[in-house]
Design an enzyme around this catalytic site. Structure first.
Site, short mmCIF file in Angstrom:
data_model
loop_
_atom_site.label_atom_id
_atom_site.label_comp_id
_atom_site.label_asym_id
_atom_site.label_seq_id
_atom_site.Cartn_x
_atom_site.Cartn_y
_atom_site.Cartn_z
N THR A 210 1.30 -1.09 0.40
CA THR A 210 -0.01 0.27 -0.33
C THR A 210 0.16 1.19 0.03
O THR A 210 1.79 1.61 0.81
CB THR A 210 -0.74 0.02 1.27
OG1 THR A 210 -1.31 -1.29 1.50
CG2 THR A 210 -1.43 1.08 1.51
N GLU B 211 -0.55 -5.77 6.35
CA GLU B 211 0.66 -5.53 5.32
C GLU B 211 1.59 -6.89 5.81
O GLU B 211 2.46 -7.48 5.17
CB GLU B 211 2.14 -3.80 5.90
CG GLU B 211 0.82 -3.39 4.68
CD GLU B 211 0.88 -1.74 4.74
OE1 GLU B 211 1.83 -1.50 5.36
OE2 GLU B 211 0.99 -0.40 3.68
C1 5RP Z 1 1.34 1.80 4.01
C2 5RP Z 1 3.08 2.12 4.30
C3 5RP Z 1 3.91 2.45 2.82
O1 5RP Z 1 5.16 1.54 2.48
C4 5RP Z 1 5.25 3.12 3.60
O2 5RP Z 1 3.76 4.42 4.33
C5 5RP Z 1 5.97 4.27 2.26
O3 5RP Z 1 4.21 4.78 0.81
P1 5RP Z 1 5.09 5.66 0.40
O4 5RP Z 1 5.54 4.40 -1.10
O5 5RP Z 1 4.17 6.26 -0.27
O6 5RP Z 1 6.74 6.57 0.49
O7 5RP Z 1 3.85 1.12 5.00
O8 5RP Z 1 0.95 1.60 5.36
#
Ligand code: 5RP
Length: 218
Positions: free
Chosen positions: A28, A103
């Site tokens: 995500t 996740e």
């Molecule tokens: C979501 C997550 C994402 O992997 C993390 O926040 C990184 O996000 P982005 O790819 O937008 O930098 O753990 O719960």
């Protein structure tokens, strides 16, 4: 390159880790979204996916990529997801998007975890990014008090409800010298569903987008 260009670069590179004919776990966030966009080009080569959030499931479905319930799947060949921070041992902080629990579940089931990020996410010591903790709503204040005892400054992510119907506390001011230990300690607080440290089950490979190309850490 901008951070977004680096995320796109690394998302495309992750296609190499897709195992044809299998089920892929999908994370995500913005980097995972770029991966979904890239995966759409080779969607006929995989059996389908398991998504770590409702948002990711919707994006996959919009491309006509099959999305399975985890309980109907025996095996996931590879899990591909972003991170908020990684150290050199591939211990991660995740959950900036609030999807940390699903996740962590999908990562646990997967044979291999390929983490994709832009190179700003690599740090010497985890903790500058506030550590997300998913909490059963009625336990919010109690858990916050326990997190203060561990040296953190928890802040309620007001207005956010996770896909599991829970709340998130973001814990500031932690310098995480022992990620495996802290992950267990926080998870033992009654009312905590899980926390965003991925240290007991770290990534297996970290792909970092950078101005000089994709760096591979394992
Ligand atoms: C979501 C997550 C994402 O992997 C993390 O926040 C990184 O996000 P982005 O790819 O937008 O930098 O753990 O719960």
């Amino acid at each position: 390159m901008t951070p977004d260009e680096k995320k796109q670069q690394v998302a495309r590179a992750a296609l190499e880790y897709v195992v044809p004919g299998t089920i892929i776990g999908i994370g995500t966030g913005s980097t995972a979204n770029y991966f979904v966009d890239a995966l759409a080009h080779i969607k006929n080569k995989i059996e389908g996916t398991v998504a770590s959030s409702n948002a990711t499931a919707e994006r996959l479905k919009s491309y006509g990529i099959p999305v399975f319930e985890l309980n109907s799947v025996d095996e996931i060949s590879v899990y591909i997801d972003g991170a908020d921070e990684s150290n050199r041992y591939l211990h991660l902080i995740k959950g900036g998007g609030g999807a940390l629990t699903r996740e962590k579940i999908v990562a646990a089931v997967s044979n291999r975890f390929v983490c994709i990020a832009d190179d700003s996410k690599l740090v010497d010591v985890l903790g500058k990014f506030p550590l997300p903790v998913e909490v059963i709503p009625m336990a919010r204040s109690y858990v916050a008090r326990q997190l203060v005892k561990l040296g953190g400054k928890p802040v309620w992510r007001e207005g956010v409800t996770t896909d599991n119907g829970n709340v998130i506390l973001d814990v500031h001011h932690l310098e995480i010298a022992e990620p495996v230990k802290l992950e267990s300690e926080i998870n033992q607080i009654v009312g905590v569903v899980t926390n965003g440290l991925f240290a007991k089950r770290p990534a297996d490979i970290l792909l970092l987008g950078s101005d000089t190309g994709v760096k591979v850490l394992d």
